[in-house]
Design a protein around this motif. Structure first.
Motif, mmCIF file in Angstrom:
data_model
loop_
_atom_site.group_PDB
_atom_site.id
_atom_site.type_symbol
_atom_site.label_atom_id
_atom_site.label_comp_id
_atom_site.label_asym_id
_atom_site.label_seq_id
_atom_site.Cartn_x
_atom_site.Cartn_y
_atom_site.Cartn_z
ATOM 1 N N VAL A 132 0.841 -1.191 0.000
ATOM 2 C CA VAL A 132 0.000 0.000 0.000
ATOM 3 C C VAL A 132 0.878 1.243 0.000
ATOM 4 N N GLY A 133 0.683 2.098 -0.993
ATOM 5 C CA GLY A 133 1.360 3.383 -1.045
ATOM 6 C C GLY A 133 0.405 4.479 -0.618
ATOM 7 N N VAL A 134 0.837 5.301 0.342
ATOM 8 C CA VAL A 134 -0.023 6.340 0.912
ATOM 9 C C VAL A 134 0.673 7.693 0.775
ATOM 10 N N ILE A 135 -0.061 8.696 0.326
ATOM 11 C CA ILE A 135 0.501 10.022 0.141
ATOM 12 C C ILE A 135 0.970 10.612 1.471
ATOM 13 N N ALA A 136 2.126 11.299 1.429
ATOM 14 C CA ALA A 136 2.668 11.961 2.615
ATOM 15 C C ALA A 136 3.339 13.271 2.198
ATOM 16 N N PRO A 137 3.192 14.326 3.013
ATOM 17 C CA PRO A 137 2.339 14.364 4.207
ATOM 18 C C PRO A 137 0.878 14.332 3.812
ATOM 19 N N GLY A 138 0.046 13.829 4.705
ATOM 20 C CA GLY A 138 -1.376 13.724 4.431
ATOM 21 C C GLY A 138 -2.106 13.318 5.692
ATOM 22 N N TYR A 139 -3.382 13.052 5.555
ATOM 23 C CA TYR A 139 -4.209 12.650 6.691
ATOM 24 C C TYR A 139 -3.676 11.325 7.233
ATOM 25 N N ALA A 140 -3.154 11.358 8.443
ATOM 26 C CA ALA A 140 -2.374 10.238 8.964
ATOM 27 C C ALA A 140 -3.197 8.977 9.204
ATOM 28 N N GLU A 141 -4.509 9.089 9.309
ATOM 29 C CA GLU A 141 -5.338 7.920 9.589
ATOM 30 C C GLU A 141 -5.270 6.885 8.469
ATOM 31 N N HIS A 142 -4.989 7.311 7.238
ATOM 32 C CA HIS A 142 -4.926 6.355 6.133
ATOM 33 C C HIS A 142 -3.811 5.339 6.361
ATOM 34 N N ALA A 143 -2.594 5.816 6.525
ATOM 35 C CA ALA A 143 -1.472 4.905 6.731
ATOM 36 C C ALA A 143 -1.672 4.080 7.990
ATOM 37 N N TYR A 144 -2.169 4.720 9.037
ATOM 38 C CA TYR A 144 -2.370 4.036 10.315
ATOM 39 C C TYR A 144 -3.340 2.865 10.161
ATOM 40 N N ALA A 145 -4.441 3.074 9.439
ATOM 41 C CA ALA A 145 -5.452 2.020 9.287
ATOM 42 C C ALA A 145 -4.907 0.830 8.498
ATOM 43 N N TRP A 146 -4.177 1.099 7.412
ATOM 44 C CA TRP A 146 -3.636 -0.003 6.618
ATOM 45 C C TRP A 146 -2.543 -0.749 7.379
ATOM 46 N N VAL A 158 -3.230 5.115 -2.159
ATOM 47 C CA VAL A 158 -4.128 6.008 -1.424
ATOM 48 C C VAL A 158 -3.673 7.444 -1.627
ATOM 49 N N LEU A 159 -4.531 8.241 -2.249
ATOM 50 C CA LEU A 159 -4.253 9.654 -2.477
ATOM 51 C C LEU A 159 -5.332 10.503 -1.815
ATOM 52 N N ILE A 160 -4.992 11.755 -1.560
ATOM 53 C CA ILE A 160 -5.942 12.725 -1.016
ATOM 54 C C ILE A 160 -5.984 13.887 -1.997
ATOM 55 N N HIS A 161 -7.204 14.251 -2.438
ATOM 56 C CA HIS A 161 -7.337 15.204 -3.537
ATOM 57 C C HIS A 161 -8.502 16.162 -3.268
ATOM 58 N N PRO A 162 -8.215 17.465 -3.014
ATOM 59 C CA PRO A 162 -6.885 18.027 -2.774
ATOM 60 C C PRO A 162 -6.331 17.530 -1.442
ATOM 61 N N ASN A 163 -5.018 17.466 -1.376
ATOM 62 C CA ASN A 163 -4.399 16.861 -0.212
ATOM 63 C C ASN A 163 -4.543 17.745 1.021
ATOM 64 N N ASN A 164 -4.631 17.094 2.153
ATOM 65 C CA ASN A 164 -4.673 17.742 3.458
ATOM 66 C C ASN A 164 -3.530 17.204 4.306
ATOM 67 N N PRO A 165 -2.514 18.032 4.617
ATOM 68 C CA PRO A 165 -2.472 19.472 4.385
ATOM 69 C C PRO A 165 -1.690 19.887 3.140
ATOM 70 N N GLY A 166 -1.084 18.942 2.423
ATOM 71 C CA GLY A 166 -0.112 19.301 1.402
ATOM 72 C C GLY A 166 -0.648 20.024 0.195
ATOM 73 N N GLY A 167 -1.965 19.973 -0.028
ATOM 74 C CA GLY A 167 -2.584 20.744 -1.087
ATOM 75 C C GLY A 167 -2.424 20.197 -2.485
ATOM 76 N N GLU A 168 -1.768 19.032 -2.665
ATOM 77 C CA GLU A 168 -1.572 18.509 -4.020
ATOM 78 C C GLU A 168 -2.908 18.312 -4.735
ATOM 79 N N ARG A 169 -2.898 18.632 -6.015
ATOM 80 C CA ARG A 169 -4.027 18.384 -6.895
ATOM 81 C C ARG A 169 -3.546 17.532 -8.058
ATOM 82 N N PHE A 170 -4.437 16.733 -8.618
ATOM 83 C CA PHE A 170 -4.050 15.777 -9.633
ATOM 84 C C PHE A 170 -4.910 15.942 -10.876
ATOM 85 N N ASP A 171 -4.306 15.723 -12.021
ATOM 86 C CA ASP A 171 -5.024 15.712 -13.274
ATOM 87 C C ASP A 171 -5.919 14.483 -13.323
#
Length: 327
Positions: A89-103, A129-142
């Motif tokens: 499982v690949g999880v975006i970082a920095p990001g909402y930490a609960e994702h990595a924790y749950a997996w 696992v991505l967050i769009h827009p990311n929290n807190p990193g703000g990344e946006r994806f095409d």
């Protein structure tokens, strides 16, 4: 449990400032919440019923074929890992930490990386696992890039999980309309945009088979009757939604300009918050808290997330505080 924003009672106790005297900017929850009407007694007195119109309202709002109401997207974040055998499982970082924790807690092999690194080698993951827009990193994806990633993962029975908790301000960028494809799972929250965090409600958009499995995992009555009553009406209130998007974007731009004026150029942001990376973030967090302003402190990387001030007086208060604490 992991740390989250919104711990106002704790801050009030720690800094000796009564709760009613705080300006809480520690969450990404809209300060301009949907106006909740009176709730009929029947919503409290009867068990929730699935044919109450909520599913139809959610499908229309998210432009999705299938949705599952859940007790906040957090409920889905915790339950989804149980639906797969051990996976990479690949999880975006920095990001909402609960994702990595749950997996991790479910026994999966988890790697947390920046989005560019995760997307550079899709063969490395069974689940992305991505967050769009990311929290807190703000990344946006095409959208095309995300759909390509989903296609590559789905070929091998993999999943693309996209957390869109902060997407409501810019719904044109959502993946929900594609979520009937196998292996694409989109998480949505009503707490942020609608300002209804206390309802603990959200939705999962995915294929019908996956939603059935998730429903079996979560059990019946994931949302209370009063929450269902309120959500059905909020999701259908298109006039309010249009006004709210305009108001939030204006407030976010105003917040970014205020931070820039004090030398705090936002690293990223969206319609519900601005995020600033700075080495002195812990010092400024404490100094603002001593003045009754609560922000969300991140240690890695050192940064502060600022939610939206609710009115002119709150903007003026933050302006004055930053004058006093920022070098």
């Amino acid at each position: 449990m992991l740390e989250h924003g919104g711990r106002l009672r704790r801050a009030a106790h720690e800094y000796g400032i009564a709760m009613e005297h705080w300006l809480d900017l520690s969450t990404g929850i809209s300060p301009f919440g949907w106006p909740v009407p009176d709730i009929p007694a029947s919503a409290w007195q009867r068990l929730p019923e699935e044919d109450d119109g909520l599913i139809e309202a959610a499908c229309a709002y998210y432009e999705a074929s299938c949705v599952l109401p859940v007790a906040g997207s957090q409920a889905a974040i915790q339950a989804l890992p149980a639906l797969r055998l051990p996976s990479r499982v690949g999880v975006i970082a920095p990001g909402y930490a609960e994702h990595a924790y749950a997996w991790q807690r479910a026994g999966h092999q988890v790697t947390s990386q920046a989005a560019d690194a995760l997307l550079a080698d899709l063969s490395a993951w069974d689940v992305l696992v991505l967050i769009h827009p990311n929290n807190p990193g703000g990344e946006r994806f095409d959208l095309d890039a995300l759909l390509h990633a989903h296609g590559e993962l789905a070929k091998r029975g993999g999943w693309l999980v996209v957390d869109e908790a902060f997407m409501d301000v810019t719904p044109q960028h959502s993946l929900c309309r594609y979520a009937d494809c196998e292996g694409l799972i989109v998480l949505r929250s009503v707490g942020k945009f609608f300002g209804l965090a206390g309802a603990r409600a959200g939705f999962v958009c995915a294929s019908s088979d996956l939603l059935h499995a998730l429903r079996d995992q979560l059990g019946p009555w994931t949302l209370s009757g009063p929450s269902r009553h309120v959500l059905q009406r909020a999701l259908a209130d298109r006039a309010w939604q249009m006004r709210a998007r305009t108001r939030l974007l204006q407030a976010s731009e105003r917040l970014a300009a205020l931070l820039c004026a004090h030398g705090w150029q936002p690293t990223a942001g969206c319609g519900l918050f601005q995020w600033c990376r700075r080495d002195d973030a812990p010092r400024v967090h404490r100094a603002l808290a001593q003045r009754g302003i609560l922000t969300r402190l991140f240690e890695t990387p050192a940064s502060l997330r600022f939610g939206l001030p609710p009115d002119d007086a709150a903007f003026a208060r933050l302006d004055q505080a930053l004058r006093e604490v920022a070098p």
